[in-house]
Motif scaffolding. Sequence first.
Motif, PDB file in Angstrom:
ATOM      1  N   HIS A 101      -1.119   4.526  11.692  1.00  0.00           N
ATOM      2  CA  HIS A 101      -0.170   4.694  10.600  1.00  0.00           C
ATOM      3  C   HIS A 101      -0.604   3.758   9.494  1.00  0.00           C
ATOM      4  CE1 HIS A 101       1.751   0.846  11.433  1.00  0.00           C
ATOM      5  NE2 HIS A 101       1.720   1.170  12.709  1.00  0.00           N
ATOM      6  N   SER A 102      -0.211   4.086   8.278  1.00  0.00           N
ATOM      7  CA  SER A 102      -0.658   3.270   7.148  1.00  0.00           C
ATOM      8  C   SER A 102       0.268   2.077   6.969  1.00  0.00           C
ATOM      9  CB  SER A 102      -0.659   4.111   5.874  1.00  0.00           C
ATOM     10  OG  SER A 102       0.644   4.254   5.365  1.00  0.00           O
ATOM     11  N   SER A 103      -0.193   1.102   6.216  1.00  0.00           N
ATOM     12  CA  SER A 103       0.737   0.107   5.690  1.00  0.00           C
ATOM     13  C   SER A 103       1.651   0.875   4.738  1.00  0.00           C
ATOM     14  CB  SER A 103       0.005  -0.968   4.897  1.00  0.00           C
ATOM     15  OG  SER A 103      -1.128  -1.411   5.586  1.00  0.00           O
ATOM     16  N   PRO A 104       2.904   0.433   4.566  1.00  0.00           N
ATOM     17  CA  PRO A 104       3.748   1.154   3.605  1.00  0.00           C
ATOM     18  C   PRO A 104       3.075   1.183   2.226  1.00  0.00           C
ATOM     19  CG  PRO A 104       5.069  -0.350   4.914  1.00  0.00           C
ATOM     20  CD  PRO A 104       3.632  -0.662   5.223  1.00  0.00           C
ATOM     21  N   VAL A 124      -3.456  10.273   9.786  1.00  0.00           N
ATOM     22  CA  VAL A 124      -2.852   8.967   9.533  1.00  0.00           C
ATOM     23  C   VAL A 124      -1.419   9.225   9.091  1.00  0.00           C
ATOM     24  CG1 VAL A 124      -2.811   7.007   7.945  1.00  0.00           C
ATOM     25  CG2 VAL A 124      -4.974   7.758   8.950  1.00  0.00           C
ATOM     26  N   MET A 125      -0.464   8.581   9.743  1.00  0.00           N
ATOM     27  CA  MET A 125       0.921   8.695   9.290  1.00  0.00           C
ATOM     28  C   MET A 125       1.114   7.748   8.117  1.00  0.00           C
ATOM     29  SD  MET A 125       3.981   9.797   9.230  1.00  0.00           S
ATOM     30  CE  MET A 125       4.584  10.726  10.644  1.00  0.00           C
ATOM     31  N   VAL A 126       1.434   8.327   6.953  1.00  0.00           N
ATOM     32  CA  VAL A 126       1.633   7.522   5.750  1.00  0.00           C
ATOM     33  C   VAL A 126       3.062   7.009   5.735  1.00  0.00           C
ATOM     34  CG1 VAL A 126       1.575   7.506   3.232  1.00  0.00           C
ATOM     35  CG2 VAL A 126       0.005   8.993   4.507  1.00  0.00           C
ATOM     36  N   ARG A 127       3.200   5.731   5.496  1.00  0.00           N
ATOM     37  CA  ARG A 127       4.538   5.139   5.432  1.00  0.00           C
ATOM     38  C   ARG A 127       4.919   4.772   4.002  1.00  0.00           C
ATOM     39  NH1 ARG A 127       4.811   1.521  11.012  1.00  0.00           N
ATOM     40  NH2 ARG A 127       5.050   3.370  12.335  1.00  0.00           N
ATOM     41  N   GLY A 128       6.198   4.847   3.745  1.00  0.00           N
ATOM     42  CA  GLY A 128       6.756   4.333   2.502  1.00  0.00           C
ATOM     43  C   GLY A 128       7.742   3.244   2.852  1.00  0.00           C
ATOM     44  N   ARG A 129       8.427   2.741   1.837  1.00  0.00           N
ATOM     45  CA  ARG A 129       9.475   1.753   2.084  1.00  0.00           C
ATOM     46  C   ARG A 129      10.787   2.254   1.496  1.00  0.00           C
ATOM     47  NH1 ARG A 129       8.100  -3.000   4.136  1.00  0.00           N
ATOM     48  NH2 ARG A 129       6.002  -3.831   3.864  1.00  0.00           N
ATOM     49  N   THR A 130      11.857   2.104   2.250  1.00  0.00           N
ATOM     50  CA  THR A 130      13.184   2.472   1.774  1.00  0.00           C
ATOM     51  C   THR A 130      13.456   1.780   0.440  1.00  0.00           C
ATOM     52  OG1 THR A 130      13.906   2.638   4.054  1.00  0.00           O
ATOM     53  CG2 THR A 130      15.635   2.471   2.372  1.00  0.00           C
ATOM     54  N   GLY A 189      11.945  -1.853   0.815  1.00  0.00           N
ATOM     55  CA  GLY A 189      12.705  -2.221   2.011  1.00  0.00           C
ATOM     56  C   GLY A 189      11.990  -1.857   3.297  1.00  0.00           C
ATOM     57  N   ALA A 190      12.788  -1.456   4.277  1.00  0.00           N
ATOM     58  CA  ALA A 190      12.250  -1.151   5.604  1.00  0.00           C
ATOM     59  C   ALA A 190      11.310   0.047   5.530  1.00  0.00           C
ATOM     60  CB  ALA A 190      13.408  -0.853   6.558  1.00  0.00           C
ATOM     61  N   PRO A 191      10.242   0.035   6.333  1.00  0.00           N
ATOM     62  CA  PRO A 191       9.310   1.166   6.294  1.00  0.00           C
ATOM     63  C   PRO A 191       9.924   2.435   6.874  1.00  0.00           C
ATOM     64  CG  PRO A 191       8.614  -0.455   7.940  1.00  0.00           C
ATOM     65  CD  PRO A 191       9.795  -1.038   7.230  1.00  0.00           C
ATOM     66  N   PHE A 192       9.466   3.571   6.378  1.00  0.00           N
ATOM     67  CA  PHE A 192       9.796   4.857   6.993  1.00  0.00           C
ATOM     68  C   PHE A 192       8.546   5.729   6.952  1.00  0.00           C
ATOM     69  CE2 PHE A 192       9.998   7.837   3.404  1.00  0.00           C
ATOM     70  CZ  PHE A 192      10.120   6.986   2.318  1.00  0.00           C
TER      71      PHE A 192
END
Lengths: 373, 152
Positions: free
Chosen positions: A91-94, B50-56, B60-63
């Motif tokens: 998974h990526s860094s945010p 790859v799972m792409v994450r963002g932040r709330t 904030g907290a990752p999702f």
Amino acid sequence: MAYVAVKGGEQAIDHAHAWLAEERRGDTAIPELSLAQIDGQLGRSVDRAMGEGSLYDRELAALAVKQAQGDLIEAAFLLRAYRTTLPRFAHSSPVDTSDMRIRRRISAVFKDLPGGQVLGPTYDYTHRLLDLELAHDSGGATPKCHDPMTAMPRVPDILRREGLMEPDGDGATEPGDLTRQPLAFPASRDVRLQALARGDEGFLLALGYSTQRGYGGTHPFAGEIRMGEVAVEIEPPELGFAIDIGDILVTECQMVNQFKGSKTVPPQFTRGYGLVFGFSERKAMAMALVDRAMRAEELGEEVTAPAQTVEFVLYHADNIEATGFVEHLKLPHYVDFQSELENVRRMRREHETSPPPAGGGLGEGAVRTLVNR
Amino acid sequence: MPDALPPDRSKTPRQRWMAVLARADADAVQARLGDVPRYTVLRGPEPGLVMVRGRTGGGGAPFNLGEMTATRCTVRTDTGLVGHAYVAGRNERLAELAALADALLQDPVQQPALLRQVIEPLAELQEARRAEIAAKAAATRVQFFAMRNMRA
């Protein structure tokens, strides 16, 4: 609900698919669409297929759009199916949207915000008149400006300096993942955001609209919308440090809403958040509206409207699941229906021998049938 | 322009060349590498996700935002250098070339020439592309002169 396998249709199915392939190709005297043409000239379709397919790959999404003859829900379905064939590396860094390479960035709450309003390649301010010249060749040079862009702080951060904006919250938890664990309730905000990001644009648009019309109203302002590329970074275990693997185009929406405050929290602004693959502004805005609406319970607001009802929203936002269940009605239900037929015939006989009392709605048999299903 | 700088301000040299290679065109990498020594592919090139994450709220907290395709490859040169690559998309040739370049760049003798011949020109191309988009964006920045004139 039951349906039985029916044999005997193989040849008809083969022929149907052959016709489909011919229909998809269309008139062979006309050149075939290339994937680069679809990505380059139907980019918003590609964006939507990637978003709802929950898979960022412009070329694959273009292929899905082509294979689905432009049916974007079918295209998203194809991408969802494809992703199951691949292993997940990491998974990526945010992604850091404050470090976005901005193509568009507007705010409806501050005119003179630091960094300015950057319109980007928008439909806003077009007259929505069909451009008949576009039926032929089009194109032309885009004006450029080489004045340096200045820093573009996020609008919520500007409000936060005055203490008028709720903080973003803790950033330490490991988020839930709908591709690995089925939806469960209560659904935390990270799971809700994932579901919204891959949810159906039309459904979320309608729900967002419903909040504006009073069904769970939250008095929203488009605090900021920004669109551009963000770098994606992963940390492979064999390396032990973070590396960039490339960039993706995303659209982010910060919807700002008033909040009266509570016993423990002073009056301030709260936010709904939208983040989606590609240039998908309508989807990002709708997502932010619905995200905020679903925070009603957390913020001590009365839950009265569909958009505030987390289970209702999340169980119906996914158009792949929705299309599967709706379209399964096409599959043979011959035995199922046969029993319905028997039931209705029996009820008819009962009705003819002893009519129901005046004013009665459904007969007892019909009620029993409904209950039994 | 400041915003168009490559995203490498706080990167080590290796992180920087890997970032440049990940965004490069396979033909361009091959052409700039020229003749390459013998090497063995240890892994891949293989496509994956790859799972792409963002932040709330953005901070904030990752999702989990959604997945993207990526291709990885690991190679070892006959001189014993091991190179890795993870690149966005499904270009297996690019992943292999990037892993090879990563291996060769770890040789202190070859590194200055490879940086000069391969990495810097590719970085400049990528920079030019970013600058072009940034210039188009800057041309659509709203200037509220008309409003000011009306008030004056």
